[in-house]
Each structure stands twice: as structure tokens, then as C-alpha cells.
Design an enzyme around this catalytic site. Structure first.
Site, mmCIF file in Angstrom:
data_model
loop_
_atom_site.group_PDB
_atom_site.id
_atom_site.type_symbol
_atom_site.label_atom_id
_atom_site.label_comp_id
_atom_site.label_asym_id
_atom_site.label_seq_id
_atom_site.Cartn_x
_atom_site.Cartn_y
_atom_site.Cartn_z
ATOM 1 N N LYS A 10 0.824 -1.213 0.000
ATOM 2 C CA LYS A 10 0.000 0.000 0.000
ATOM 3 C C LYS A 10 0.862 1.269 0.000
ATOM 4 C CE LYS A 10 -3.979 -2.231 2.228
ATOM 5 N NZ LYS A 10 -5.066 -2.056 3.242
ATOM 6 N N TYR A 50 -12.405 -2.554 -3.877
ATOM 7 C CA TYR A 50 -12.899 -2.731 -2.509
ATOM 8 C C TYR A 50 -14.431 -2.685 -2.426
ATOM 9 C CZ TYR A 50 -8.285 -2.533 -0.269
ATOM 10 O OH TYR A 50 -7.012 -2.806 0.172
ATOM 11 N N PHE A 58 -15.767 2.629 7.098
ATOM 12 C CA PHE A 58 -14.392 3.022 6.784
ATOM 13 C C PHE A 58 -14.124 3.109 5.281
ATOM 14 C CE2 PHE A 58 -14.457 -1.608 7.583
ATOM 15 C CZ PHE A 58 -13.951 -2.095 6.387
ATOM 16 N N ARG A 86 -1.278 -14.358 4.400
ATOM 17 C CA ARG A 86 -2.004 -13.718 5.506
ATOM 18 C C ARG A 86 -1.243 -13.859 6.823
ATOM 19 N NH1 ARG A 86 -6.710 -11.556 4.224
ATOM 20 N NH2 ARG A 86 -7.606 -11.661 6.309
ATOM 21 N N THR A 92 -5.121 -7.323 10.572
ATOM 22 C CA THR A 92 -5.462 -6.091 9.836
ATOM 23 C C THR A 92 -5.055 -4.845 10.620
ATOM 24 O OG1 THR A 92 -7.356 -7.255 8.913
ATOM 25 C CG2 THR A 92 -7.376 -4.871 8.720
ATOM 26 N N ARG A 103 2.832 -6.280 9.078
ATOM 27 C CA ARG A 103 2.085 -5.147 9.635
ATOM 28 C C ARG A 103 2.666 -4.706 10.980
ATOM 29 N NH1 ARG A 103 -3.554 -7.593 7.401
ATOM 30 N NH2 ARG A 103 -3.854 -6.197 5.615
ATOM 31 N N ASN A 113 -1.991 0.245 6.648
ATOM 32 C CA ASN A 113 -1.544 -1.034 7.219
ATOM 33 C C ASN A 113 -0.639 -1.840 6.274
ATOM 34 O OD1 ASN A 113 -3.519 -1.924 5.481
ATOM 35 N ND2 ASN A 113 -4.539 -3.260 6.955
ATOM 36 N N HIS A 116 -2.096 -5.484 1.518
ATOM 37 C CA HIS A 116 -3.371 -6.190 1.358
ATOM 38 C C HIS A 116 -3.055 -7.591 0.861
ATOM 39 C CE1 HIS A 116 -7.416 -7.220 0.032
ATOM 40 N NE2 HIS A 116 -6.826 -7.715 -1.046
ATOM 41 N N GLU A 127 -9.437 -11.172 -7.462
ATOM 42 C CA GLU A 127 -8.496 -10.052 -7.310
ATOM 43 C C GLU A 127 -7.318 -10.162 -8.291
ATOM 44 O OE1 GLU A 127 -9.496 -9.024 -2.640
ATOM 45 O OE2 GLU A 127 -7.503 -9.782 -3.136
HETATM 46 P P1 CMP Z 1 -7.367 -4.730 3.505
HETATM 47 O O1 CMP Z 1 -6.878 -6.098 3.758
HETATM 48 O O2 CMP Z 1 -6.749 -3.996 2.376
HETATM 49 O O3 CMP Z 1 -8.950 -4.757 3.279
HETATM 50 C C1 CMP Z 1 -9.787 -3.668 3.596
HETATM 51 C C2 CMP Z 1 -9.093 -2.586 4.349
HETATM 52 O O4 CMP Z 1 -9.930 -1.690 5.048
HETATM 53 C C3 CMP Z 1 -8.230 -3.199 5.431
HETATM 54 O O5 CMP Z 1 -7.122 -3.848 4.843
HETATM 55 C C4 CMP Z 1 -7.921 -1.973 6.288
HETATM 56 O O6 CMP Z 1 -6.783 -1.263 5.829
HETATM 57 C C5 CMP Z 1 -9.152 -1.078 6.069
HETATM 58 N N1 CMP Z 1 -9.949 -0.930 7.292
HETATM 59 C C6 CMP Z 1 -10.147 0.224 7.962
HETATM 60 N N2 CMP Z 1 -10.923 0.031 9.028
HETATM 61 C C7 CMP Z 1 -11.236 -1.283 9.064
HETATM 62 C C8 CMP Z 1 -12.009 -2.116 9.939
HETATM 63 N N3 CMP Z 1 -12.640 -1.624 11.000
HETATM 64 N N4 CMP Z 1 -12.091 -3.445 9.645
HETATM 65 C C9 CMP Z 1 -11.483 -3.959 8.555
HETATM 66 N N5 CMP Z 1 -10.741 -3.223 7.698
HETATM 67 C C10 CMP Z 1 -10.610 -1.901 7.942
#
Ligand code: CMP
Length: 140
Positions: A10, A50, A58, A86, A92, A103, A113, A116, A127
Site C-alpha cells: 500500500k 474494494y 471506513f 495472511r 489487519t 504489519r 496497514n 493487502h 483479485e
Molecule cells: P485490507 O486487507 O486492504 O482490506 C480492507 C481494508 O480496510 C483493510 O485492509 C484496512 O486497511 C481497512 N480498514 C479500515 N478500518 C477497518 C475495519 N474496522 N475493519 C477492517 N478493515 C478496515
């Protein structure tokens, strides 16, 4: 089984200049980069990628962040690649990520973060197809 998964480094991690350090972790875990490209996503691309999150509170912050700078997008291939990636990423929310994960080491917040990764076989397939046409994936 040998799987493919979609990984995105990211904007925060690209800005920190740690693409190579993150790639080294993939390689050390036996994951191969079989396709890669750098891109600065448009708002439309980020919203489409997304789309499953579009009703979440969010969503706007997520899209704003993902278009804030260039990202590095790759397909990782290897045994159990989806789960392995993962595990390498960690939770996350970086505050909850296990020590030694990407992370925990490189992320600043739940939005910024660092990475992805696809969360299952169906999303991995969708994806990978979203960002790469089949001809741009290199088996070896
Ligand atoms: P990612 O794996 O890219 O998928 C969705 C993204 O939303 C996640 O990583 C986070 O960076 C972002 N995000 C922000 N707030 C939340 C939340 N409460 N729960 C899950 N994802 C979140």
C-alpha cells in the site's frame, strides 16, 4: 496445494521505501512473485477493488488512502499461498499484529496497514483477474 494470491504493497509502505524488504519476506517464505506492476490507482479502480466494503463506515477513508500514492501490486504463487501470505501480513490492525509480521513491523494504523492480501480462494481468483490478464502471469 499450489495457490496464487493477490498482494498489494500500500501507499504507506511504498512511501517508506520497503518494497524490497517486504518482497524478501515473501521469498523467504517460499512465495514466488509471478506477476507485478506499480500503479497509482484511480478512485474508480480503488472503489471497484474494494466494492465488498462499500457499505462499511471506513470505506471512504480506505479509498482516500489507497489513491494517496503509488502501490505495488503482485501475484504470489506457492504452496498454501493465500494463508501463508495472511500469516506473513499479520492482523489487519497493526496494534493486534503478531511480532515479526509485516504489519507489526511496517504499518502505522488500520488504514495505513502496509499490505493487502486476498482472504480466500474465491477472492484471490477475482483479485488476480482484476489487476492482471492471464498473459502477464509468469509460471516458472
Ligand atoms: P485490507 O486487507 O486492504 O482490506 C480492507 C481494508 O480496510 C483493510 O485492509 C484496512 O486497511 C481497512 N480498514 C479500515 N478500518 C477497518 C475495519 N474496522 N475493519 C477492517 N478493515 C478496515
Amino acid at each position: 496445494a499450489i495457490e496464487r494470491t493477490l498482494s498489494i504493497i500500500k501507499p504507506d509502505a511504498v512511501a517508506k521505501n520497503v518494497i524490497g524488504q517486504i518482497y524478501a519476506r515473501f521469498e523467504a517464505a517460499g512465495l514466488k512473485v509471478v506477476a507485478a506492476r506499480m500503479a497509482h490507482l484511480s478512485r474508480q479502480e480503488a472503489e471497484q477493488f474494494y466494492a465488498v466494503h462499500k457499505e462499511r463506515p471506513f470505506f471512504k477513508d480506505l479509498v482516500d488512502f489507497m489513491v494517496s500514492g503509488p502501490v505495488m501490486i503482485q501475484v504470489l504463487e506457492g504452496e498454501n499461498a493465500i494463508l501463508k501470505n495472511r500469516e506473513l501480513m499479520g492482523a489487519t490492525d497493526p496494534k493486534k499484529a503478531e511480532a515479526g509480521t509485516i504489519r507489526a513491523d511496517f504499518a502505522d494504523s488500520i488504514d495505513a496497514n502496509a499490505v493487502h492480501g486476498s482472504d480466500g480462494p474465491d477472492t484471490a481468483k477475482a483479485e488476480v483477474a482484476f489487476f492482471f490478464a492471464g498473459m502477464n502471469v509468469f509460471a516458472r
